[in-house]
Scaffold this active site. Structure first.
Site, PDB file in Angstrom:
ATOM      1  CG  LEU A 197     -21.853 -36.541  27.263  1.00 39.54           C
ATOM      2  CD1 LEU A 197     -20.601 -36.284  28.088  1.00 39.54           C
ATOM      3  CD2 LEU A 197     -22.233 -38.001  27.308  1.00 39.54           C
ATOM      4  CB  THR A 198     -26.766 -34.194  30.921  1.00 40.47           C
ATOM      5  OG1 THR A 198     -26.866 -35.569  31.263  1.00 40.47           O
ATOM      6  CG2 THR A 198     -27.954 -33.442  31.487  1.00 40.47           C
ATOM      7  N   PRO A 199     -27.512 -31.966  28.368  1.00 38.13           N
ATOM      8  CG  PRO A 199     -29.606 -31.246  27.640  1.00 38.13           C
ATOM      9  CD  PRO A 199     -28.843 -32.480  28.016  1.00 38.13           C
ATOM     10  CB  SER A 201     -28.063 -23.408  31.848  1.00 41.52           C
ATOM     11  OG  SER A 201     -26.858 -23.164  32.546  1.00 41.52           O
ATOM     12  N   GLY A 203     -24.791 -24.515  27.035  1.00 43.42           N
ATOM     13  CA  GLY A 203     -24.344 -25.168  25.824  1.00 43.42           C
ATOM     14  C   GLY A 203     -24.634 -26.645  25.809  1.00 43.42           C
ATOM     15  CB  VAL A 205     -21.429 -31.768  26.913  1.00 38.13           C
ATOM     16  CG1 VAL A 205     -20.104 -32.482  27.137  1.00 38.13           C
ATOM     17  CG2 VAL A 205     -21.467 -30.468  27.709  1.00 38.13           C
ATOM     18  CG  ASP A 305     -19.988 -24.246  40.354  1.00 42.91           C
ATOM     19  OD1 ASP A 305     -20.553 -24.559  41.427  1.00 42.91           O
ATOM     20  OD2 ASP A 305     -20.475 -24.494  39.239  1.00 42.91           O
TER      21      ASP A 305
END
Length: 481
Positions: A197-199, A201, A203, A205, A305
């Site tokens: 999946l989309t990396p 900042s 790590g 996934v 967040d």
């Protein structure tokens, strides 16, 4: 700061399609009362339809190709001797400020080149009576609206892909490990990887499977201590609307969280819909979110967040709050402000966080209110800056909130040491909306009156007067009729 959607880790559209990576070894399991709100008499205007995108004279590269190319480059950068990675002094300086920064942490210093308001900006802003409602088909002033035509096959717009490019380079410069190395660690623990999946900042996934789990799982592998911090928090929490931690592995300094896989994050779920959710579905999402927020606050935790990208959904009746990388523990009493510092995402941060004031757990209530707004409207984000490389700093975001909500001077905190009051109260001097009445933005969106009331209460400007999650759960939206 990356675009808000960059940290999306559960959306299936944006992931790279690749063959399953076979496992190598078997893993060892580590462990099995606010202000009164007066609705105005005038009805809300219907939301204008999405704008038609302008035709392009050049054929851009495929978004899927760009995303796959980005991931391949990241996987090769450290392993290719022809392209060594040099330490970036500026990155080291950033690390000195926040060595273990989680996804989408707001870094005001990154916006030094942003054009601030002119010196006379501290004077009166345009009043509510000076705002002319936009004609049918036009967007409300200063409010970002997502067009379905702008979102490509991967689920990202061109601006979002550009932001991903910048964020990926920044992650590498800060010493992050490439996806290829992280994938080897994950498969070495016995997982089969079905997609990256989309990396982020902090790590990588992976969509994975394992013989110990009957269904697909998400493996979130992070190299910063914020990932370990998130694991410690999740182990303390047990609530049906909070993402559970299934397992934890630490290999070669990398912390791997094993999490359940949901259909999508709320951002992606809403982006795919053609129409807004109905009142029962909005109430279901809001009830679960506020119940989770109330629970973590009673456990002495501030999420910091909360946004649609960090809420994961199967159906409106089955959602959970996740991504606790920016969370912190309450210092002292829950009602006593404390200088926790800035964290999270600028677009969804409460005004007192943006101003650098001490704050309490009610900052999560502000963010939850924005999530409920997006759930009800489904194609717009309140107070969000325009997309692109030039995104405003905290100063501009506070000004945007004051202008779009037409905040009255009496709605600021009376505390003499409040930076929000001392620095920004003068910017509301020209706003003519009576205090504690319907904010100006309500004129542009048609919402159920009980949903609107809930959002307006959650978006109380003064954090000291903002209600708690438990108080919001007592509002009419959640009462059976």
């Amino acid at each position: 700061m990356a675009c808000r959607k960059f940290c999306r880790v559960y959306g299936g559209q944006g992931r790279r399609k690749e063959e399953a990576v076979p496992p190598e070894t078997k893993p060892s399991r580590v462990f099995p009362h606010g202000p009164f709100y007066t609705p105005a008499e005038d009805a809300c205007l219907d939301s204008p339809p999405p704008e038609t995108p302008k035709p392009s004279h050049t054929t851009p590269p495929s978004e899927a190709e760009r995303l796959c190319h980005l991931q391949e480059i990241l996987a090769q950068m450290y392993g290719n001797q022809d392209y060594p990675i040099e330490d970036d002094p500026s990155a080291d300086a950033a690390d000195d400020v926040d060595e273990d920064a989680p996804d989408d942490v707001a870094y005001p210093e990154e916006y030094a080149e942003e054009l601030f308001l002119p010196g006379d900006a501290t004077g009166p802003l345009i009043g509510a009576n000076d705002h002319i409602p936009p004609p049918c088909g036009a967007s409300p002033p200063g409010i970002r609206r997502r067009s379905r035509d702008e979102i490509g096959a991967t689920g990202f717009t061109a601006e979002e892909l550009d932001a991903m490019d910048r964020e990926a380079a920044r992650a590498i410069s800060r010493g992050g490990k490439p996806p290829s190395t992280m994938a080897k660690l994950v498969t070495g623990m016995g997982f089969t990887i079905h997609g990256a999946l989309t990396p982020g900042s902090e790590g990588c996934v992976f969509d994975s499977s394992h013989p110990d789990y009957p269904q697909r799982v998400i493996v979130k592998a992070g190299w910063y201590t914020s990932t370990s911090h998130e694991a410690r928090l999740l182990r303390r929490l047990d609530h049906p609307a909070i993402l559970p931690l299934l397992d934890l592995h630490v290999v070669s300094g990398v912390t791997c969280l094993v999490l359940p896989k949901y259909q999508a994050d709320l951002y992606t779920y809403l982006s795919r819909r053609l129409n807004p959710l109905g009142r029962p579905q909005i109430a279901a999402v809001s009830r679960q979110l506020l119940s989770a927020v109330d629970y973590i606050h009673r456990q002495g935790i501030i999420h910091r967040d909360i946004k649609t990208e960090n809420i994961f959904i199967n159906t409106p009746e089955d959602i959970c709050l996740g991504d606790f990388g920016a969370a912190c523990f309450v210092q002292g009493s829950r009602s006593s402000p404390f200088p926790y510092g800035i964290a999270g995402t600028i677009d969804t941060n409460a005004p007192e966080v943006l101003a650098g004031d001490p704050y309490t757990t009610t900052v999560d209530i502000w963010s939850a209110g924005l999530v409920i707004f997006e759930t009800a409207v489904h194609n717009a984000s309140l107070f969000s800056a325009p997309r692109g490389p030039k995104r405003g700093p905290c100063d501009s975001q506070i000004t945007r909130i004051i202008r779009q909500a037409q905040v009255h001077v009496d709605e600021f905190s009376p505390h003499p040491e409040s930076r929000l009051t001392s620095r920004y109260r003068s910017r509301a001097a020209g706003n003519n909306r009576p205090p504690y009445t319907r904010p100006a933005w309500t004129r542009y969106y048609k919402m159920d009156i009980d949903v609107e009331y809930l959002v307006c209460k959650a978006l109380t400007f003064d954090g000291a007067l903002r209600p708690s999650a438990a108080e919001l759960l007592c509002l009419p939206l959640f009462q059976q009729k």
